[in-house]
Design a protein around this motif. Structure first.
Motif, PDB file in Angstrom:
ATOM      1  N   UNK A 144       0.770  -1.220   0.066  1.00  0.00           N
ATOM      2  CA  UNK A 144       0.032  -0.105   0.005  1.00  0.00           C
ATOM      3  C   UNK A 144       0.742   1.264   0.042  1.00  0.00           C
ATOM      4  N   UNK A 145       2.227   1.327   0.843  1.00  0.00           N
ATOM      5  CA  UNK A 145       2.581   2.449   0.979  1.00  0.00           C
ATOM      6  C   UNK A 145       3.640   2.579  -0.653  1.00  0.00           C
ATOM      7  N   UNK A 146       3.851   1.406  -1.091  1.00  0.00           N
ATOM      8  CA  UNK A 146       4.561   1.550  -2.427  1.00  0.00           C
ATOM      9  C   UNK A 146       3.431   2.026  -3.261  1.00  0.00           C
ATOM     10  N   UNK A 147       2.232   1.416  -3.243  1.00  0.00           N
ATOM     11  CA  UNK A 147       1.555   1.970  -4.454  1.00  0.00           C
ATOM     12  C   UNK A 147       0.993   3.518  -4.317  1.00  0.00           C
ATOM     13  N   UNK A 148       0.934   4.140  -2.908  1.00  0.00           N
ATOM     14  CA  UNK A 148       0.543   5.276  -2.664  1.00  0.00           C
ATOM     15  C   UNK A 148       1.823   6.195  -3.342  1.00  0.00           C
ATOM     16  N   UNK A 149       2.930   5.918  -3.118  1.00  0.00           N
ATOM     17  CA  UNK A 149       4.405   6.556  -3.722  1.00  0.00           C
ATOM     18  C   UNK A 149       4.448   6.461  -5.024  1.00  0.00           C
ATOM     19  N   UNK A 150       3.986   5.256  -5.824  1.00  0.00           N
ATOM     20  CA  UNK A 150       4.244   4.923  -7.240  1.00  0.00           C
ATOM     21  C   UNK A 150       3.073   5.764  -7.824  1.00  0.00           C
ATOM     22  N   UNK A 151       1.790   5.791  -7.373  1.00  0.00           N
ATOM     23  CA  UNK A 151       0.512   6.690  -8.199  1.00  0.00           C
ATOM     24  C   UNK A 151       0.836   8.096  -7.810  1.00  0.00           C
ATOM     25  N   UNK A 152       1.433   8.441  -6.712  1.00  0.00           N
ATOM     26  CA  UNK A 152       1.847   9.858  -6.760  1.00  0.00           C
ATOM     27  C   UNK A 152       2.717  10.506  -7.699  1.00  0.00           C
TER      28      UNK A 152
END
Length: 438
Positions: A193-201
């Motif tokens: 989830x943390x990586x998804x948040x960072x990548x989507x940003x």
């Protein structure tokens, strides 16, 4: 807008990662369980066949087939809990187990099982918490893998052999394996989830930057065009005062058409500038909220649009209390009302009705604009607040619409923390309902 897209992308990436992680855990657990149980089932099946052959060879040496005077002929193998030989009429002919006290519990569990084609069966054997002479293992439930094998002498069925092995430790290991896998899944999911948040940003950063440049360009262009448009409009108005020009029919028609187009372009520039400001990150700070009586503002706007309605012979109706107190930006709220009324008149045919209703509730200020116009198809209701979207493009183009009015109306409502909804049926009219915090 980008914040919602950011969270949607994060949810999408996290959902995909969670799906693959769940599939991996299920496949890994199922594969481990299948390999381990298959090995156990093959082993107990082979053990049952060996012991059945031993018993049959022993019985062939008995002249009177007096079964098992010496029960020690069959020995329990390692981790084997029991073996029993049951006659065709259900009597116990011979048997042995890890402890004599366990025999009733094993026989009771076997009596409730149905063996199909000699396939091993898993069963639970519940033992008392305390049994004298037994180790601490008797204080818990045992998982037992049991197998059955028929005993046949000279073609006659003489009994059934049952054996069982202890598989409690295996299920304990499997249980903890699931716990570990689920724990790792939760950990990896948090990281995912943390990586998804960072990548989507990061994925949205170039789009957001390009959108911001476009917004700034629209704002600057709209602002810069207002001055030359004002100069041109003033020049046209000045020409209309010249008697020589107005006496020429061609020149008069040309100036009238030019004046209407200038008004149309000026309105478009103002709308684009308003939307560009609405897209700014701190657009809500531009609201000059105050507590005031909205009825006088509504009456002035109502009288202004009534002149447009009179040209189409549309009957206008106004319902409001003596005072309509609300905390909002007076100019923005008046602009909202003008957009809704202008939209209702624009799409109501001659001889129709438009009704403006205002009411105050304990916690809400409610504004309703209802018409008897052409209505909105159900497929278009969800998109009427999109920019430049027009239900009937030909009609909107004839009436000078650009598809920006309702977008501005929605922004004004949301900037005030309210909601706007539309109810409509084709051919029966529409009603726009605005609710603002009182």
């Amino acid at each position: 807008m980008f914040r919602r897209a950011h969270w949607r992308l994060t949810a999408l990436y996290s959902g995909i990662f969670t799906l693959f992680l769940a599939l991996f855990i299920m496949i890994a657990a199922a594969l481990f369980y299948w390999i381990a149980t298959s090995d156990q089932e093959r082993r107990i099946t082979r053990l049952a066949e060996q012991e059945a052959n031993t018993i049959e060879q022993f019985l062939l040496k008995q002249s009177n087939f007096d079964l098992f005077d010496d029960e020690s002929v069959v020995l329990l193998s390692e981790d084997q809990l029991f073996f029993y030989v049951i006659s065709p009429n259900g009597d116990l002919l011979a048997g042995d187990e890890v402890h004599p006290r366990l025999r009733p519990y094993f026989l009771n569990a076997l009596s409730h099982l149905e063996f199909d084609e000699r396939a091993p069966v898993y069963m639970n054997v519940s033992l008392p918490e305390h049994m004298p002479g037994l180790a601490h293992e008797a204080a818990r439930n045992w998982r037992v893998l049991a197998a059955a094998h028929p005993l046949v002498l000279h073609g006659d069925f003489v009994g059934m052999l049952y054996i069982g092995i202890d598989v409690t430790s295996f299920f304990g290991v499997f249980h903890w394996l699931l716990v570990v896998l689920i724990g790792l899944a939760v950990l990896f999911l948090a990281v995912g989830v943390a990586l998804s948040f960072f990548m989507s940003k990061r994925a949205l950063a170039p789009i957001e930057e390009a959108y911001e440049r476009q917004r700034q360009f629209v704002a600057d262009a709209s602002h810069e065009l207002r001055t030359p448009l004002s100069v041109v409009f003033s020049s046209v108005e000045a020409l209309t005062l010249e008697e020589d020009v107005m006496n020429n029919d061609f020149a008069r028609r040309l100036l009238d058409r030019l004046r209407e187009e200038l008004k149309r372009i000026t309105k478009l520039m103002n709308d684009l500038l308003t939307l560009a400001r609405a897209d700014a990150k701190h657009a809500a700070l531009e609201l000059a909220k105050q507590t005031f009586d909205f009825r006088p503002h509504a009456e002035r706007t109502f009288q202004l649009v009534s002149e447009l309605a009179a040209k189409k012979q549309i009957a206008m109706h106004f319902h409001a209390p003596e005072q309509a107190i609300v905390t909002a930006d007076p100019d923005k709220l008046t602009q909202l009302l003008y957009i809704l009324l202008d939209n209702a008149i624009k799409y109501t045919p001659e001889g129709g009705d438009v009704t403006l209703s205002i009411r105050t509730e304990p916690k809400q200020f409610v504004l309703s604009v209802k018409d008897t116009g052409i209505g909105i198809p159900p497929a278009d209701i969800g998109r009427i607040f999109d920019r430049f979207y027009r239900v009937d493009k030909a009609r909107s183009r004839q009436q000078g619409g650009h598809g920006l009015g309702l977008s501005i109306a929605k922004w004004i409502v949301e900037a005030h923390g309210g909601t706007i909804h539309v109810q409509s049926q084709p051919g029966q009219g529409s009603e726009f309902l605005v609710r603002l915090p009182a």
